[in-house]
Design a protein around this motif. Structure first.
Motif, PDB file in Angstrom:
ATOM      1  N   GLU A   1      -2.352  -0.656  -5.516  1.00  0.00           N
ATOM      2  CA  GLU A   1      -1.511   0.299  -4.798  1.00  0.00           C
ATOM      3  C   GLU A   1      -1.876   0.352  -3.315  1.00  0.00           C
ATOM      4  O   GLU A   1      -1.006   0.398  -2.448  1.00  0.00           O
ATOM      5  CB  GLU A   1      -1.635   1.702  -5.414  1.00  0.00           C
ATOM      6  CG  GLU A   1      -1.054   1.838  -6.797  1.00  0.00           C
ATOM      7  CD  GLU A   1      -1.947   1.263  -7.901  1.00  0.00           C
ATOM      8  OE1 GLU A   1      -3.166   1.017  -7.652  1.00  0.00           O
ATOM      9  OE2 GLU A   1      -1.426   1.024  -8.992  1.00  0.00           O
TER      10      GLU A   1
ATOM     11  N   SER B   1      -0.683  -2.828  -1.654  1.00  0.00           N
ATOM     12  CA  SER B   1       0.770  -2.801  -1.502  1.00  0.00           C
ATOM     13  C   SER B   1       1.186  -1.897  -0.341  1.00  0.00           C
ATOM     14  O   SER B   1       2.051  -2.263   0.469  1.00  0.00           O
ATOM     15  CB  SER B   1       1.407  -2.316  -2.808  1.00  0.00           C
ATOM     16  OG  SER B   1       2.801  -2.263  -2.682  1.00  0.00           O
TER      17      SER B   1
ATOM     18  N   SER C   1       0.231  -3.572   2.955  1.00  0.00           N
ATOM     19  CA  SER C   1       1.139  -4.698   3.225  1.00  0.00           C
ATOM     20  C   SER C   1       2.478  -4.211   3.756  1.00  0.00           C
ATOM     21  O   SER C   1       3.027  -4.781   4.704  1.00  0.00           O
ATOM     22  CB  SER C   1       1.349  -5.528   1.961  1.00  0.00           C
ATOM     23  OG  SER C   1       0.162  -6.136   1.569  1.00  0.00           O
ATOM     24  N   THR C   2       3.002  -3.155   3.147  1.00  0.00           N
ATOM     25  CA  THR C   2       4.277  -2.594   3.600  1.00  0.00           C
ATOM     26  C   THR C   2       4.150  -2.048   5.015  1.00  0.00           C
ATOM     27  O   THR C   2       5.007  -2.307   5.868  1.00  0.00           O
ATOM     28  CB  THR C   2       4.752  -1.484   2.639  1.00  0.00           C
ATOM     29  OG1 THR C   2       4.887  -2.042   1.324  1.00  0.00           O
ATOM     30  CG2 THR C   2       6.077  -0.890   3.090  1.00  0.00           C
TER      31      THR C   2
END
Length: 160
Positions: A74, A77, A80-81
């Motif tokens: 999580e 992620s 990265s976003t």
């Protein structure tokens, strides 16, 4: 990972090759859809080959670093976003230069996405000149980021 007998660099190269194969559909479909929707004409050149390879290497390295430093999927992620949004926002990547303040244009000079976009546009839509500055920046960034990714990749020596 070391239990396989692979070295860090072999693992990195193998991962890059695997993830590169996963991007093939989007690399083929996106330009075709954009060209049809925006009524543009493609004029692909050989600049596209190193542009795609170097861009992929830069961003796969960043993903490896994020994954190696994150404590959960999580967290990786989310980071990265966030980084994707920032890289599209810093400099004239998704927004024309004329709409940006000077300080964002300055930040764009260190943003790999700016150089990737320039090289990919040249490779897809043709250009009188090869964007050597972009390719050189991407090659330098790919080399540095791959070295950092290798250094941060967690690794345990094979039990003897």
């Amino acid at each position: 990972m070391a239990a396989t007998g692979a070295t860090r660099i072999q693992f990195i190269i193998g991962s890059y090759m695997a993830f590169s194969l996963l991007t093939v559909p989007s690399l083929l479909v996106t330009p075709i859809v954009v060209v049809k929707v925006l009524d543009l004409s493609l004029s692909p050149s050989m600049v596209l080959v190193p542009a795609i390879a170097l861009t992929g290497c830069v961003f796969l390295s960043v993903g490896t670093i994020i994954g190696a430093l994150s404590s959960s999927l999580e967290q990786a992620s989310s980071l990265s976003t966030l980084l994707s949004i920032l890289s599209l926002s810093l400099g004239p990547v998704a927004v024309p230069e004329s709409f940006l303040p000077p300080w964002l244009l300055t930040l764009g000079k260190i943003n790999p996405s700016f150089y990737a976009g320039k090289a990919l546009r040249s490779g897809l839509f043709g250009s009188e000149t090869v964007p050597w500055d972009s390719l050189l920046f991407l090659a330098t960034a790919a080399t540095i980021l791959t070295a950092v990714a290798i250094a941060f990749l967690p690794w345990r020596d094979k039990a003897k």
